[in-house]
Write a protein that holds these residues in place. Structure first.
Motif: not given
Length: 422
Positions: A95-106, A207-222
Motif C-alpha cells: 500500500p505504501q507504493l500505490r501512489s507510484w502505481m497510479y503515476a506509472v499506470y497513468g 507532482l508526477l503522481k498528482y498529474n498522471f492519476y488516470l481517472p482525472f487526467f483527461f477530463f477532470g475533475p480537479i
C-alpha cells in the motif's frame, strides 16, 4: 450572509407532480416529432442506424457522447478496469507504493493513447512549473501557469504543440485539449502549494503522481494538490461505514443515466431537431418547451455521467473527489450555480479568495471577480462569444442582490463564486 429558502414538502411534491406531467406531455410531442422527421433530408447527417430491431435510428449529433459509448467505450472500460485492478493489487501487497502505481499506470496509458511525444510535451510543462516552484514566488508560478494555459488555448503555440501528437483518431483533439489544460491547472496548484508550504519539501515525483492519476487526467475533475497529496499518502486507508454501498449506488446511477441518454437519443432527437429550424417552427408549443428543457438539462447529464464514472473509480482508490455538478433545474440561489466544482474550488482558492480577502469592500471584490472571469475566459478559449459571456456574467454578478445584507455583492460565502465552465 445570503438567505436560502427551502420549499415546503407539500409544495415541493406538487411542483414535482406538475413538472412530471408537463414533461410527459412535452415528451409525447417530441416523440411524434422525431417519428415524423426521422427520414427528412436535413436529418440524414445526424440521425444514423441505431436500434434496428425496433426500427429506431439514433441521434449522433453529439460526436463526443457517441464516441465515448461506441468505438471508444471499450478503451475507456479497459483502461479504467486496469487501473482499478492494479490499484487493488497494490493496496493489498504494497500500500505504501500505490501512489507510484497510479503515476506509472497513468503515464503508460497516456503514452499508449496519445503517443510518447505528447507525454514528453506535458512533462516539459510539469518540469517548468516545478522549477518555478523552487523559487518560492507565487506570482511567478501563477504567471507561468497562465502562460502555459494560454499556449494551449491560443495560436500559433497551440498549433505548434498539437504537432507533437502522432496519428489521428476521432477523440484526439478532445483528449489533447483536456489532458493539456488540466495538466497546467494541476501543475499550477502544485507550484502554489509548494510556495505556501516551503517546509513540506514537495518533490517532482509528488507532482508526477498528482498529474498522471488516470481517472482525472483527461477530463477532470480537479483536486487541488494539498487535498490529493494528503489522501493518496495514507499508507493504510480505511473505508468509512457504508462507503462501499454509496460507491455501488453511485455506479448504478451512472449506468441508469447512460441508459436514459441512450433512450433519449433513439426516441427524441433533442440535438438534431434544433438544427432544422423550418421543421422546429412547425412543432407545437409543448414540444418546443420539452426540446428547450431537454437541451438545457443534457449538458448537466453529460457532465454528471462523466464525473460520476471517474468519481466512482476515485472513491475505490480511497479518494474524496469533488462532487458532480448540481442539476440546473435544482438551482435556487446565485451562490449555487456551480457546474464544475473542482475548477470552482481551484479558482476560489488561488484567485478569488486570494485577491478578494474577506470580500467586504468594493475594490478588492471587483479586482477578484474580474481576475477570476479573465482566467475563466482563458480556460474556455478566447473568442467573441466567450468575451460576451464573461463580461455579462462578471459585471452581472457584481450587482448587489440584497443591499440590506452585510457585505457587498451577491456572494453568500467566500467560496461561493461559482463559474460554469463546461
Amino acid at each position: 450572509m445570503g438567505i436560502k429558502t427551502a420549499l415546503p414538502a407539500a409544495e415541493l411534491g406538487l411542483y414535482s407532480l406538475v413538472l412530471s406531467g408537463a414533461l410527459a406531455y412535452a415528451g409525447r410531442g417530441l416523440l411524434e416529432a422525431s417519428q415524423d422527421g426521422a427520414h427528412r433530408k436535413a436529418f440524414r447527417e445526424s440521425v444514423r442506424p441505431g436500434w434496428e430491431y425496433i426500427g429506431r435510428k439514433m441521434d449522433v449529433a453529439d460526436f463526443e457522447w457517441v464516441m465515448w459509448f461506441t468505438s471508444f467505450r471499450n478503451v475507456i472500460i479497459f483502461a479504467l478496469s486496469g487501473h482499478v485492478l492494479f490499484a487493488k493489487l497494490c493496496t493489498m501487497v504494497a500500500p505504501q507504493l500505490r501512489s507510484w502505481m497510479y503515476a506509472v499506470y497513468g503515464a503508460l496509458a497516456v503514452m499508449g493513447t496519445m503517443g510518447p511525444w505528447y507525454l514528453l510535451l506535458l512533462l516539459g510543462h510539469c518540469v517548468g512549473l516545478y522549477v518555478a516552484s523552487l523559487l518560492g514566488q507565487p506570482w511567478l508560478c501563477l504567471g507561468l501557469g497562465l502562460a502555459s494555459l494560454a499556449s494551449f488555448k491560443m495560436d500559433p503555440l497551440i498549433s505548434w504543440q498539437s504537432g507533437f501528437v502522432a496519428g489521428t483518431f476521432d477523440l484526439q483533439e478532445v483528449l489533447f485539449h483536456g489532458g493539456s489544460s488540466f495538466t497546467v491547472l494541476r501543475c499550477t496548484s502544485f507550484a502554489l502549494e509548494s510556495c505556501a508550504h516551503p517546509d513540506r519539501h514537495y518533490s517532482l515525483a509528488d507532482l508526477l503522481k498528482y498529474n498522471f492519476y488516470l481517472p482525472f487526467f483527461f477530463f477532470g475533475p480537479i483536486m487541488t494538490f494539498d487535498r490529493f497529496h494528503a489522501q493518496v499518502s495514507q499508507v493504510e486507508p480505511v473505508r468509512r461505514e457504508g462507503e462501499l454501498w454509496h460507491i455501488r449506488a453511485q455506479a448504478g446511477l451512472s449506468v441508469v443515466a447512460i441508459m436514459a441518454v441512450d433512450i433519449f437519443f433513439h426516441f427524441f432527437y433533442i440535438l438534431t431537431i434544433p438544427s432544422d429550424l423550418k421543421f422546429a417552427n412547425r412543432l407545437p408549443d409543448s414540444a418546443l418547451a420539452g426540446l428547450a428543457y431537454s437541451n438545457l438539462v443534457y449538458d448537466w447529464v453529460k457532465a454528471a455521467v462523466l464525473f460520476g464514472v471517474v468519481n466512482t473509480v476515485a472513491c475505490l482508490d480511497h479518494l474524496d473527489p469533488p462532487q458532480p455538478p448540481k442539476c440546473i433545474t435544482a438551482l435556487y440561489v446565485f451562490a449555487e450555480t456551480h457546474f464544475d466544482r473542482g475548477i470552482n474550488d481551484w479558482l476560489c482558492k488561488y484567485v478569488y479568495n486570494h485577491i478578494g480577502g474577506e470580500h467586504s469592500t468594493v475594490i478588492p471584490e471587483l479586482a477578484a471577480t474580474v481576475a477570476t472571469f479573465a482566467i475563466t475566459t482563458l480556460w474556455l478559449g478566447p473568442c467573441d462569444i466567450v468575451y460576451l459571456w464573461s463580461f455579462l456574467n462578471c459585471f452581472g454578478s457584481l450587482l448587489p442582490a440584497q443591499p440590506s445584507l452585510s457585505g457587498w455583492g451577491p456572494f453568500e460565502h467566500p467560496q461561493a463564486l461559482q463559474v460554469h465552465m463546461s
